[in-house]
Structures are given as C-alpha cells and as structure tokens.
Design a protein around this motif. Sequence first.
Motif, short mmCIF file in Angstrom:
data_model
loop_
_atom_site.label_atom_id
_atom_site.label_comp_id
_atom_site.label_asym_id
_atom_site.label_seq_id
_atom_site.Cartn_x
_atom_site.Cartn_y
_atom_site.Cartn_z
N LEU A 21 29.82 42.93 29.02
CA LEU A 21 31.07 42.57 29.70
C LEU A 21 32.17 43.59 29.44
CD1 LEU A 21 31.56 38.73 29.36
CD2 LEU A 21 31.12 40.04 31.43
N SER A 22 32.15 44.18 28.25
CA SER A 22 33.22 45.14 27.93
C SER A 22 33.14 46.37 28.84
CB SER A 22 33.17 45.56 26.46
OG SER A 22 32.09 46.43 26.22
N GLU A 23 32.00 46.59 29.46
CA GLU A 23 31.87 47.72 30.38
C GLU A 23 32.77 47.53 31.62
OE1 GLU A 23 27.73 48.19 31.42
OE2 GLU A 23 27.12 48.29 29.32
N TRP A 24 33.21 46.30 31.83
CA TRP A 24 34.08 46.06 33.00
C TRP A 24 35.50 46.56 32.80
CZ3 TRP A 24 33.53 44.94 37.94
CH2 TRP A 24 32.30 44.43 38.36
N CYS A 25 35.87 46.81 31.55
CA CYS A 25 37.26 47.15 31.26
C CYS A 25 37.71 48.36 32.10
CB CYS A 25 37.39 47.45 29.77
SG CYS A 25 39.08 47.63 29.27
N SER A 26 38.79 48.19 32.80
CA SER A 26 39.39 49.16 33.76
C SER A 26 38.65 49.23 35.09
CB SER A 26 39.54 50.57 33.16
OG SER A 26 38.34 51.32 33.28
N LYS A 27 37.66 48.35 35.30
CA LYS A 27 36.92 48.38 36.56
C LYS A 27 36.99 47.05 37.32
CE LYS A 27 33.65 51.61 34.53
NZ LYS A 27 32.65 51.45 33.47
N GLY A 28 37.77 46.11 36.85
CA GLY A 28 37.81 44.79 37.45
C GLY A 28 38.35 44.80 38.88
N PRO A 29 38.00 43.77 39.67
CA PRO A 29 38.47 43.71 41.06
C PRO A 29 39.98 43.48 41.18
CG PRO A 29 37.25 41.71 40.50
CD PRO A 29 37.11 42.65 39.34
N THR A 30 40.58 42.86 40.17
CA THR A 30 42.04 42.75 40.09
C THR A 30 42.40 42.97 38.63
OG1 THR A 30 42.07 40.41 39.51
CG2 THR A 30 42.12 40.91 41.86
N LEU A 31 43.67 43.25 38.42
CA LEU A 31 44.13 43.45 37.05
C LEU A 31 43.94 42.17 36.24
CD1 LEU A 31 45.37 45.63 35.39
CD2 LEU A 31 47.60 45.12 36.40
N GLU A 32 44.23 41.04 36.86
CA GLU A 32 44.10 39.75 36.17
C GLU A 32 42.65 39.51 35.74
OE1 GLU A 32 45.81 40.33 38.84
OE2 GLU A 32 47.78 39.37 38.71
N GLU A 33 41.71 39.86 36.63
CA GLU A 33 40.31 39.64 36.32
C GLU A 33 39.82 40.63 35.27
OE1 GLU A 33 38.77 37.04 37.02
OE2 GLU A 33 36.82 37.65 36.19
N ASP A 34 40.36 41.82 35.30
CA ASP A 34 40.03 42.82 34.29
C ASP A 34 40.38 42.25 32.91
OD1 ASP A 34 40.08 45.41 32.81
OD2 ASP A 34 39.91 46.22 34.82
N ILE A 35 41.57 41.66 32.83
CA ILE A 35 42.02 41.07 31.57
C ILE A 35 41.13 39.89 31.18
CG2 ILE A 35 43.94 39.81 30.48
CD1 ILE A 35 45.86 41.58 32.15
#
Lengths: 247, 308
Positions: A21-35
């Motif tokens: 899951l940490s691989e998603w950091c900075s790649k999320g579909p929205t900033l909120e979802e990234d967080i």
Amino acid sequence: MNLLNYTLRIADSSLISAQRLSEWCSKGPTLEEDIALSNISLDLFGQANGFLEYASEIDGSKSADDFAFKRNEREFYNLKITEQENGHFGDTIARLFFCSAFNFLFYTELSKSKDETLSALAAKSLKEVKYHLKHSKSWMIRLGDGTEESKLKIQESLNSIWQFTGEFFEMDKIDIEISDSGIGVNNTSLKEEWNKIVNDTLDQAKLTRPEDMYMQTGSKKGLHTECLGHLLSEMQYLPRAYPDAKW
Amino acid sequence: MKEQQFQEKIDLEKKIEPKDWMPVDYRKHLIRQISQHAHSEIIGMQPEGNWISRAPSLRAKMILLAKVQDEAGHGLYLYSACETLGISREELVEQLQDGKAKYSSIFNYPTLSWADMGAVGWLVDGAAIVNQVSLQRTSYGPYSRGMVKICKEESFHQRQGYEIMADMANGTPQQKEMAQDALNRFWWPSIMMFGPQDSDSPRTGNAMKWKIKRQFNDELRQKFIDQTVGQAEVIGLTIPDPDLKWNEEKGHYDFGEMDWDEFWSVVNGNGPCNIQRLEHHKKAHSDGKWVREAAKDYSKKQKSTETN
C-alpha cells in the motif's frame, strides 16, 4: 516454536500489505485518497511491528527488524493475496476489501485469545481494520455503481484476485493446534461471516460474485507467488547491502 | 479610499480575511505564492516517496511514510487556503501541470541514497521552516493560520532528518560517506531555496508593504546558515563551502557565492528531475481520472435517489 510461526503469519500479512500500500504514496487518484491509503499502510506497519516485536520476544534472539529485513522468501508466511501487485486503483481496493473483511473477523476472534499479548495486539488492530473495511467497502460500492468503465474495471479486479481468497480460511496443523489451545483462531469458522460481508457489499455495489474456481494455497509453507521476491529485494536492500550498518 | 483602509488594517497587523476587500494585485500575489507553496508540498512528496519502499528499519519506514503523508496534508491545507481567494483546486493543478505555476526548485534534485532522507529533512525542511516561521505573521488570515499548523509538523520533520544524518555520520565509514555526499549535494540547493538575492528578486514589489512577506530573502538565508553550521559541526560533517567563516564583527557567517546560473536554469525547467516530477504528477492524475469520475457519478446518483 509453533506460536512463533503463528505470530509471524499474522505479522507478515500486515507487513507485506503495508509495503504494497505504501507504494501508492504520491500516486493516489486524489490527494485525500493518497492520504487515506498512506494512513492504512501506516496502521498495517504499526500492526506488523507489534506482532514482530512479539515474535522477537518469543524467539529470544532476533529483533523485529531482523525478522522483517533478514528473512528469505521461503521464510515469509504472509497470505499470497497480500503480496499481489497494486495494479490499478480498483485492483488495490478489491485486495484491500477482501483482506480487511477477513482481518476484521480474524481480529475480533483473536482479541479473545488466551495469550494476553496476542489478544491486546488484536484489540488494537481491530479498531484500525474496522476503518480499513469501511473505507475499502465504500470504494467497492462507488466503483461498482459509478461509471460503466469503473464497473467493468472493478469487476475484473474481483475476478482476478478471487483465486487468492481461499487461503484466508485454511487451517494447517499449526493453526489447529494453536486454535485448539484457545490462543489462535479457527479460520474456517470465519468463512460464513466473510461471505456475508462480501455478498452484501457486492449487492450494494451491483457487482457479481466470481464463480468458485481454483484457489491458490501455499503461504503457510512459505510458498509464494513470484511477486514476493521482488517486493523483498526492494524492501530489504539496505540492511542486506550494508550488514554492519545501524540505521 | 478602500486601498487606504486596507493598508491601514495591514499596518495595524490585522489579518485580511477572504471576504474583505483586497487589491487585485494582493490577491494575485497570494494565489501565486500560496499555490507555489502547495505545489511544493505535493511535488516534494516524490523525492522522499522514492525511499519509502527501501527504508532500512520498520521505525524509519513508518516515520518517513508519516512525514510524506504530512506533506500531502500540508498541500491540502494550502490548496484550501488558496481556494478562499476564488480559484479552484482543479485550476491550480492545471497550472502546475501546464508549467504556469512553479514549485520549489529543490525538489528537482534526485534523492540518491538513504542519507538524502536525512539531508532533505535537516536542510530542506530546515530552510522551509525558517521561511515559514516568518510567514506565520503574513497578513492573509487563512495563509497565516495554515503556516502556524504547518510549522509545528515541519519542526518534527527537521528533527527526524537531522537524526538520520547524525546516525549516518556516526555510523560505518560507508554511511558517513553517504552522509557527507548528501550534504555536498543538498547544501547549495538548500540555501538557494530562499530565492534570489533581494537585489535581484523580481517579485518583492509590494509584498513587504502588504506584509505578505515579512523578511527579506537574504535575511532568512543568513538566519538558516547561522543555525545550520553548528549543527553540521556537531555531527562531524563539513559544509561544502570553502568561504564559510564566522564574521565576528557582523555576528554572522560569511559564505561563498551561490551559482545563480544553476539556480535560474533549474527554475526555468532545466534541472535533473524537472521533467520526471511533472510526468509523475500527470501520470498519477490521469491514472486516477476514472476513479474520480466514478466517485462523482456515484454521488450524483445518490443525490438523485434522495430527491426522488
């Protein structure tokens, strides 16, 4: 020895899920979802850390970090579903949803364990996985009942990850022994509730439950998919390359 | 008349709030500055994000991930502060991706070893704090309050960066070498984070009069250098500036000439990671499009069921 192995199984599934899951950091579909994804990953790392600390205590010589960074692929016992690549957002959500539904039921039971440490760790984890389940479930529904494209995508994600869901409910000799002694969980008994959560969510999401199919197995013996080796080689690189260093 | 009242308010150190009248250029300056700051937080996730999967201990991994997550949170506050000025987040992101809006050039440098996580926290966040502490007193209310919140978290980031650096500097010879190398690479870009010398700063204009900016670039830079030199000495690392020397008379360190050609070149798009950082951002944004659309459609459907 068996308690160590049992604890490592729990720890490893959390650790490997967290790493993915940490691989998603900075790649999320929205900033909120990234967080949100980072948050879930952090919870899972915290859980892994707790169970690995306990493993270290049982073992008496290796530290939690030794367990995380210095074991080989065949010595990891995480469920195969946790090591699967992130794929697109729907693939990650399907994986997270199935795992969270299982974790929720598993920790609910484990929190009643006769082993005080396991029971305390489970109680703490339970609070967190409730949120993971809620979050992933709400995305399952939004993607399933969103656009034509999202429906198609999430259905494909479900179909392809389904083969890894059988492992949740397996019981081998160690599981039976630990469960019979009142310390561990009878995984088989969780299946009915898990099915309910899944069926109810898929209904709400207007998605189709995949047909029963060949189910993957092997992680309890340290047999994994090809994904795990790559994940570990990246995760363990520094402690392996600089064995004398302290970080 | 309005402008006079506005200036009087500022002179009395009162905050300007979103619904208050403000000169067009004040609004424009703020949008530019706050969005640049927000974009820096977001693009800044990448160089550190680069090491999350390889952090060498569970503790280091959790701290780094939490830190990068904090940056996403800072980006979120700052976009919200910017939105109070009448511009949407979509427009801001578009400006970033079109290259119309800038972000801090420091993030156009690559992170090549684990020691870089130390250097980024210690130097980059350290420099950012010096600037942000000063901005806590900025005249625009939402920005000022955002800065107060952000400063608290940044000082934690700076400490964790310094801790990594100290551990590396006191570690094996290879670790120490990595630490010194990271300092060598990040020192000059960090002190250039304060922007051009005030004599060459094109945008200062009314920013001081309007108290958007509270201190000059050179003043802030000096403050950062003065506080950092001693920290490097304590952990036995050498700042890569042969001209660095304590000036007893001034009570400050003298330091060497910065490479302004490099600075402007990176600002104008020609740095080691300028293209990669934007590509990464654009890819995540376009990969996420179907998800955002699904969420939007789903929420529309829910609303229409509610009204029916």
